[in-house]
Structures are given as C-alpha cells and as structure tokens.
Design an enzyme around this catalytic site. Structure first.
Site, short mmCIF file in Angstrom:
data_model
loop_
_atom_site.label_atom_id
_atom_site.label_comp_id
_atom_site.label_asym_id
_atom_site.label_seq_id
_atom_site.Cartn_x
_atom_site.Cartn_y
_atom_site.Cartn_z
N HIS A 331 -18.16 -19.49 18.66
CA HIS A 331 -16.73 -19.85 18.62
C HIS A 331 -16.59 -21.34 18.39
O HIS A 331 -17.43 -22.14 18.79
CB HIS A 331 -16.01 -19.44 19.90
CG HIS A 331 -16.68 -19.92 21.15
ND1 HIS A 331 -17.75 -19.26 21.71
CD2 HIS A 331 -16.44 -20.99 21.95
CE1 HIS A 331 -18.15 -19.90 22.80
NE2 HIS A 331 -17.36 -20.96 22.96
N HIS A 333 -14.04 -24.47 19.06
CA HIS A 333 -12.84 -24.93 19.80
C HIS A 333 -12.05 -25.83 18.86
O HIS A 333 -12.63 -26.73 18.23
CB HIS A 333 -13.23 -25.77 21.02
CG HIS A 333 -14.03 -25.03 22.06
ND1 HIS A 333 -13.48 -24.52 23.21
CD2 HIS A 333 -15.36 -24.75 22.13
CE1 HIS A 333 -14.42 -23.96 23.95
NE2 HIS A 333 -15.58 -24.09 23.31
P1 DGP Z 1 -17.74 -22.28 25.68
O1 DGP Z 1 -17.86 -22.99 26.97
O2 DGP Z 1 -17.92 -23.18 24.40
O3 DGP Z 1 -18.68 -21.08 25.59
O4 DGP Z 1 -16.28 -21.77 25.57
C1 DGP Z 1 -15.82 -20.54 25.98
C2 DGP Z 1 -14.34 -20.66 26.09
O5 DGP Z 1 -13.79 -19.37 26.17
C3 DGP Z 1 -13.90 -21.40 27.35
O6 DGP Z 1 -13.26 -22.58 26.98
C4 DGP Z 1 -12.95 -20.44 28.03
C5 DGP Z 1 -12.66 -19.41 27.00
N1 DGP Z 1 -12.50 -18.09 27.58
C6 DGP Z 1 -13.38 -17.43 28.39
N2 DGP Z 1 -12.87 -16.22 28.74
C7 DGP Z 1 -11.66 -16.11 28.12
C8 DGP Z 1 -10.68 -15.08 28.08
O7 DGP Z 1 -10.79 -14.03 28.69
N3 DGP Z 1 -9.57 -15.32 27.33
C9 DGP Z 1 -9.40 -16.47 26.63
N4 DGP Z 1 -8.27 -16.62 25.95
N5 DGP Z 1 -10.31 -17.47 26.63
C10 DGP Z 1 -11.42 -17.28 27.37
#
Ligand code: DGP
Length: 345
Positions: A331, A333
């Site tokens: 992903h 950001h």
């Molecule tokens: P990373 O730390 O780069 O793996 O980012 C994962 C991101 O995903 C973190 O910033 C929070 C987001 N995230 C985790 N679970 C969920 C979810 O259930 N819904 C949404 N919208 N975001 C989520």
C-alpha cells in the site's frame, strides 16, 4: 451469428481449422463454437444432412452459408478473423503460392485416398485395393517433398502458412497408422516422409518436447500465476476490498482501491492498494510482471492529488517491520493537508 464448427478431434482435415482457431486464440464462446456432429444426432441424421447433404465433417455453419470443406473453412476463418495473428499468410508471393500448392496437393491426392489407413473396406478413393492405395499415398507424400522449402523451418520458409496447419495433422495420422500396414518392412520415417518433411515434422513437434524440458526444469516456478501463487495469509485489506468491513472509499477501478486510513497522520491520509495482491505482501517482492500495476498506483496518486487540489503531498511505502509496516498487502500512503517535516520520523 457465432459460427459453429461441427468437428471431432480425430478428424485430420478438421484439425487444420482447429489449429487456426487455437493459434489465433479465438474465444470458444463468442468467436466460434466447436460441437460434435452427435449434437445433431450424428453425421447421417436428418438434422445434420439438412446442413450438409454429404454427411461429412468438418462443417462450418455461418450467417454466410454452410461450408462443408475444410480448406474453404480454413480460408474463411483466416479471412473472418484476419485481425488476429498469426495470419498463416507468409509475406512473400512465392511462399503463399507454395502454401496453396501444398494444400491443393494434399487435398486432391492424399485426403481423397487416406481412408486406406483407417477404413475397414475398399474402395479408397479411386482404388479398389488397399495395397494400391497405400502405394499411391506414399508416392503422393513424395510429391509434397518437391515443394517444401530447403531451409525451413516451416514448410514454405521462415513463416507459418496454411500448409503447416493442413499437413501437420495428416503426418501425425501417417506416423500413427502407416507402420501398421508395412508387412514385414521396418518403419523408417525418413524413407516414408522424406528428409524435408521429416525435418519439418520434428521441428514442429520439438516445441512440445521443448516445453516438456522446461516443465521438468520447473521453468514456471518463478512466474506469477503459472507456478508462483500468492499463498501468504490474507490481511485486513482483503476484507476491505470484499466490503466485509466498512471503509471510506475514495476511488476504485479495476486494479486499485483508494480509501481513508483509519489512523490518519495528516488531514488527508489515503491508502492506495492493488486489488489483487499477486505476491506483493511487500514492495521487495515486485517483479517486472508488476510494473504496470506499480505505475497505476503512482498515476492514481497523481490523479487524486490533482482532483483534490493538494498543494503538496507525500507518498510513503513502508517495507518491512523496521520501516513500521503493519499490514502485509502493498500500500502507498498519500499524506497531505499540513506542512511536512524532513527527515521523516
Ligand atoms: P503500514 O503501517 O504502512 O503497514 O500501514 C497500514 C495502514 O493501514 C495504517 O496506517 C493503518 C491502516 N489500517 C489498518 N487497518 C485498517 C482498517 O481496518 N481500515 C482502514 N481504513 N485503515 C486501516
């Protein structure tokens, strides 16, 4: 209408049409349907005879009429689907002429007596004895030889032609059936087929042998979807993609999904993810197969930034736990809406 080819795998004359269908990658749903004559009650059924009074296969039923001859069916398919390659038409006039000649010789003098290899009883074309028909068959194979290109690898030279599609199934048939009728003579493919035809036949078959070597060497192991599959555990993002848990989706297309991060680190904090992970639990597993997808993710970011009039923004990909990656589905950001600092924490 979608043309219907009435044919069976064992028909060598029909096989040339199927080679064209397969090599051109035609859809067996929308481009052409292949059905056995038994769907209509068999070759001698009333229903089939109404389409082809000769009660023979192959038969192609089209909106332009019912075509009962394999050479005409083959040329009709080449014409109708000329936009799809290969064309089976070599680029030189000489090669095209040779291809026509080989097809003609095959259909006039070999097809008409080939029954001597599989029919229970004479006549076999104009022959009333099997021995005479077999002798003629061998002589006719010899005449083909005259017109085969010296260099190859295809029958008419460097390019694939209709002659290859026409003659290949017949040579398979000859190789399988003729040795049964040798009466003491030992089977020698070079004697029966001749040097050029045999060289071509081995070359065409070699592709299959080559594939078997690749298979044995696990050639596909590292290729996505052929040998390599994404078998890592699914993540929360799969459930977001499937709409099993709610999220604020900003954009979606065939390949990517963009939604708001649940723990925003800036007024705008979006996650851009591929809808099919395809092994990209982390960016480090990216291969050339992913190039297009990775490009799409960047373009999506640029498009959203433009649409949302972002004055400045930052794209972040965390790869590995040392970089604080917490979800193992690639992903990106997209952060914006405040003054960023550098270096990032
Ligand atoms: P990373 O730390 O780069 O793996 O980012 C994962 C991101 O995903 C973190 O910033 C929070 C987001 N995230 C985790 N679970 C969920 C979810 O259930 N819904 C949404 N919208 N975001 C989520």
């Amino acid at each position: 209408m979608t043309p219907i080819l009435y044919d069976m795998p064992v028909s060598n004359n029909g096989a040339r049409c199927r080679i064209i269908v397969y090599k051109k990658g035609l859809s067996l749903d929308s481009d052409i349907l292949i059905k056995p004559p038994s769907d209509l009650g068999g070759l001698k059924s009333e229903q089939y005879l109404a389409l082809n009074p000769q009660g023979k296969m192959p038969l192609l039923v089209t909106e332009h009429g019912n075509i009962p001859e394999s050479d005409t069916i083959a040329r009709y398919l080449l014409d109708r689907f000329s936009a799809k390659s290969p064309s089976f038409l070599p680029s030189t006039l000489e090669a095209r002429m040779k291809s026509d000649l080989l097809c003609r010789l095959h259909d006039m003098y070999i097809t008409t007596i080939q029954g001597c290899m599989y029919k229970a009883e004479p006549p076999f074309g104009r022959f009333s004895s099997r021995a005479a028909a077999l002798a003629e068959l061998r002589e006719q194979i010899g005449y083909l030889q005259e017109h085969i290109d010296e260099e190859g690898p295809y029958l008419t030279g460097k390019e694939l032609s209709l002659a290859d599609a026409t003659i290949f199934p017949t040579v398979i048939f000859i190789e399988h059936m003729l040795p049964k009728f040798l009466d003491g003579e030992t089977w020698d493919a070079e004697v029966v087929l001749g040097k050029k035809l045999l060289r071509w036949y081995h070359w065409i078959k070699e592709i299959k042998e080559g594939l078997a070597v690749w298979e044995a060497n696990e050639r596909w192991k590292s290729i996505l979807h052929a040998g390599l599959r994404d078998q890592d555990a699914p993540t929360i993002f799969d459930r977001i993609i499937q709409r099993q848990i709610p999220s604020e989706i900003v954009m979606e297309d065939e390949h990517v999904l963009v939604f708001k991060d649940i723990h925003p680190q800036a007024p705008v904090h979006l996650l851009i993810i591929p809808k099919r992970r395809d092994g990209l639990t982390q960016l480090r597993y990216a291969t050339a197969d992913h190039q297009e997808l990775l490009g799409k993710m960047f373009l999506t970011a640029a498009r959203i930034a433009k649409e949302q009039n972002l004055r400045g923004y930052r794209l972040v990909i965390n790869d590995g736990s040392e970089a604080q990656q917490s979800v193992f589905h690639l992903h990106m950001h997209l952060l914006a809406g405040r003054q960023m600092r550098w270096p990032p924490g």
